[in-house]
Motif scaffolding. Sequence first.
Motif, PDB file in Angstrom:
ATOM      1  N   MET A   1       0.827  -1.198   0.000  1.00  0.00           N
ATOM      2  CA  MET A   1       0.000   0.000   0.000  1.00  0.00           C
ATOM      3  C   MET A   1       0.867   1.255   0.000  1.00  0.00           C
ATOM      4  N   LYS A   2       0.240   2.335  -0.391  1.00  0.00           N
ATOM      5  CA  LYS A   2       0.976   3.584  -0.550  1.00  0.00           C
ATOM      6  C   LYS A   2       0.321   4.666   0.319  1.00  0.00           C
ATOM      7  N   LEU A   3       1.115   5.259   1.189  1.00  0.00           N
ATOM      8  CA  LEU A   3       0.615   6.329   2.044  1.00  0.00           C
ATOM      9  C   LEU A   3       1.248   7.647   1.620  1.00  0.00           C
ATOM     10  N   THR A   4       0.436   8.676   1.480  1.00  0.00           N
ATOM     11  CA  THR A   4       0.944  10.012   1.158  1.00  0.00           C
ATOM     12  C   THR A   4       0.498  10.984   2.254  1.00  0.00           C
ATOM     13  N   ILE A   5       1.441  11.733   2.785  1.00  0.00           N
ATOM     14  CA  ILE A   5       1.086  12.742   3.803  1.00  0.00           C
ATOM     15  C   ILE A   5       0.473  13.953   3.089  1.00  0.00           C
ATOM     16  N   ILE A   6      -0.765  14.262   3.432  1.00  0.00           N
ATOM     17  CA  ILE A   6      -1.458  15.425   2.865  1.00  0.00           C
ATOM     18  C   ILE A   6      -1.363  16.612   3.817  1.00  0.00           C
ATOM     19  N   GLY A   7      -1.482  16.348   5.111  1.00  0.00           N
ATOM     20  CA  GLY A   7      -1.396  17.407   6.117  1.00  0.00           C
ATOM     21  C   GLY A   7      -0.753  16.887   7.384  1.00  0.00           C
ATOM     22  N   GLU A 117     -15.570  -3.526  16.351  1.00  0.00           N
ATOM     23  CA  GLU A 117     -15.550  -4.479  15.233  1.00  0.00           C
ATOM     24  C   GLU A 117     -14.476  -4.093  14.229  1.00  0.00           C
ATOM     25  N   THR A 118     -14.060  -5.075  13.435  1.00  0.00           N
ATOM     26  CA  THR A 118     -13.165  -4.784  12.320  1.00  0.00           C
ATOM     27  C   THR A 118     -13.995  -4.229  11.173  1.00  0.00           C
ATOM     28  N   LEU A 119     -13.542  -3.111  10.635  1.00  0.00           N
ATOM     29  CA  LEU A 119     -14.246  -2.469   9.524  1.00  0.00           C
ATOM     30  C   LEU A 119     -13.519  -2.806   8.226  1.00  0.00           C
ATOM     31  N   GLU A 120     -14.287  -3.225   7.245  1.00  0.00           N
ATOM     32  CA  GLU A 120     -13.711  -3.461   5.911  1.00  0.00           C
ATOM     33  C   GLU A 120     -14.053  -2.288   5.024  1.00  0.00           C
ATOM     34  N   VAL A 121     -13.015  -1.661   4.475  1.00  0.00           N
ATOM     35  CA  VAL A 121     -13.227  -0.563   3.513  1.00  0.00           C
ATOM     36  C   VAL A 121     -12.348  -0.862   2.311  1.00  0.00           C
ATOM     37  N   GLY A 122     -12.960  -1.194   1.183  1.00  0.00           N
ATOM     38  CA  GLY A 122     -12.179  -1.577   0.010  1.00  0.00           C
ATOM     39  C   GLY A 122     -11.243  -2.723   0.369  1.00  0.00           C
ATOM     40  N   PRO A 123      -9.948  -2.589   0.061  1.00  0.00           N
ATOM     41  CA  PRO A 123      -9.001  -3.676   0.346  1.00  0.00           C
ATOM     42  C   PRO A 123      -8.466  -3.653   1.786  1.00  0.00           C
ATOM     43  N   PHE A 124      -8.962  -2.698   2.590  1.00  0.00           N
ATOM     44  CA  PHE A 124      -8.387  -2.502   3.920  1.00  0.00           C
ATOM     45  C   PHE A 124      -9.263  -3.077   5.034  1.00  0.00           C
ATOM     46  N   ASN A 125      -8.611  -3.699   6.015  1.00  0.00           N
ATOM     47  CA  ASN A 125      -9.269  -4.087   7.265  1.00  0.00           C
ATOM     48  C   ASN A 125      -8.794  -3.132   8.349  1.00  0.00           C
ATOM     49  N   ILE A 126      -9.729  -2.539   9.054  1.00  0.00           N
ATOM     50  CA  ILE A 126      -9.395  -1.487  10.016  1.00  0.00           C
ATOM     51  C   ILE A 126      -9.912  -1.869  11.397  1.00  0.00           C
ATOM     52  N   CYS A 137     -12.170   9.817  20.378  1.00  0.00           N
ATOM     53  CA  CYS A 137     -11.250   9.744  19.239  1.00  0.00           C
ATOM     54  C   CYS A 137     -10.743   8.318  19.112  1.00  0.00           C
ATOM     55  N   TYR A 138     -10.561   7.855  17.879  1.00  0.00           N
ATOM     56  CA  TYR A 138     -10.108   6.483  17.646  1.00  0.00           C
ATOM     57  C   TYR A 138      -8.861   6.446  16.777  1.00  0.00           C
ATOM     58  N   GLY A 139      -7.820   5.758  17.280  1.00  0.00           N
ATOM     59  CA  GLY A 139      -6.672   5.400  16.462  1.00  0.00           C
ATOM     60  C   GLY A 139      -7.044   4.208  15.605  1.00  0.00           C
ATOM     61  N   MET A 140      -6.317   4.023  14.522  1.00  0.00           N
ATOM     62  CA  MET A 140      -6.665   2.964  13.562  1.00  0.00           C
ATOM     63  C   MET A 140      -5.450   2.120  13.221  1.00  0.00           C
ATOM     64  N   ARG A 141      -5.665   0.814  13.162  1.00  0.00           N
ATOM     65  CA  ARG A 141      -4.673  -0.111  12.635  1.00  0.00           C
ATOM     66  C   ARG A 141      -5.241  -0.636  11.323  1.00  0.00           C
ATOM     67  N   ILE A 142      -4.504  -0.423  10.238  1.00  0.00           N
ATOM     68  CA  ILE A 142      -5.025  -0.710   8.903  1.00  0.00           C
ATOM     69  C   ILE A 142      -4.094  -1.694   8.220  1.00  0.00           C
ATOM     70  N   THR A 143      -4.689  -2.764   7.685  1.00  0.00           N
ATOM     71  CA  THR A 143      -3.883  -3.733   6.947  1.00  0.00           C
ATOM     72  C   THR A 143      -4.550  -4.074   5.616  1.00  0.00           C
ATOM     73  N   ASP A 144      -3.707  -4.393   4.649  1.00  0.00           N
ATOM     74  CA  ASP A 144      -4.227  -4.875   3.367  1.00  0.00           C
ATOM     75  C   ASP A 144      -3.966  -6.373   3.240  1.00  0.00           C
ATOM     76  N   GLY A 145      -3.604  -7.000   4.354  1.00  0.00           N
ATOM     77  CA  GLY A 145      -3.312  -8.429   4.353  1.00  0.00           C
ATOM     78  C   GLY A 145      -1.837  -8.720   4.164  1.00  0.00           C
ATOM     79  N   GLU A 146      -1.104  -7.724   3.686  1.00  0.00           N
ATOM     80  CA  GLU A 146       0.329  -7.903   3.470  1.00  0.00           C
ATOM     81  C   GLU A 146       1.140  -7.023   4.416  1.00  0.00           C
TER      82      GLU A 146
END
Length: 243
Positions: A1-7, A117-126, A137-146
Amino acid sequence: MKLTIIGRWGAYPAANEATSAYLLQKDDFTLLIDVGSGALSSVQNYVDVMDIDAVILSHYHHDHVADIGVLQYAWLVQSILREQDEILPIYGHAEDKEGFSNLTSENTEGIAYDPKETLEVGPFNITFLKTVHPAPCYGMRITDGESSIVYTADTSYQKEWTDFCKDVDLLIADCNFYANQDGASAGHLTSKEVGTIASEANVKELILSHLPHYGDHQQLLKEASEQFHNRIQIAEKGLVWIK
Ligand SMILES: [Zn+2]
Ligand SMILES: [Zn+2]
């Protein structure tokens, strides 16, 4: 996956920059994480606004949601111009009724996530961790399986971060305070605490974000690196991380 800092700024954006906003992409799917002040302008350097597939929000402080309204206007205008009637899903928690109700408009739909619960958004599990902050406020752990990343959103220190961040490829952390300051009473982490979490959780790489508007950010880097010895970077607009 590709992360880009916007702000990368806490509280308000520096000139020509933005507060919290991060673009996470995998294959053709684009997720925008938080939509701070200046985010809509900044994000258009990297993606067509109509190519954003989903948005997810950590909480409803202005420096994380300020550009939701103009994002909705952008989708309204472009939907008319392009004769499209797509709806942009905006995921947020429902513990702030007013904040959550603002997510739904003509072309956007607020969707409440259940932080248990684990949230599925597109290819991501959050998955989510409630942070220690004046607003829910919620922190997030996001994986694409890899690969996997954690975004702390806004938080002060709690021991739960160590397990939540365990072995992630990238930790993007609130680093709003210097080591000798009291971050806890403002609901933010210090550089030393960020370094400690990263070290104890054995994360591979660390990006310091939600930055303060004073002092020398290189000092944040130096203080965090006294605790954590893998790669650390200061968040920069347009910085890209790929794994
Ligand atoms: Zn913030
Ligand atoms: Zn906040």
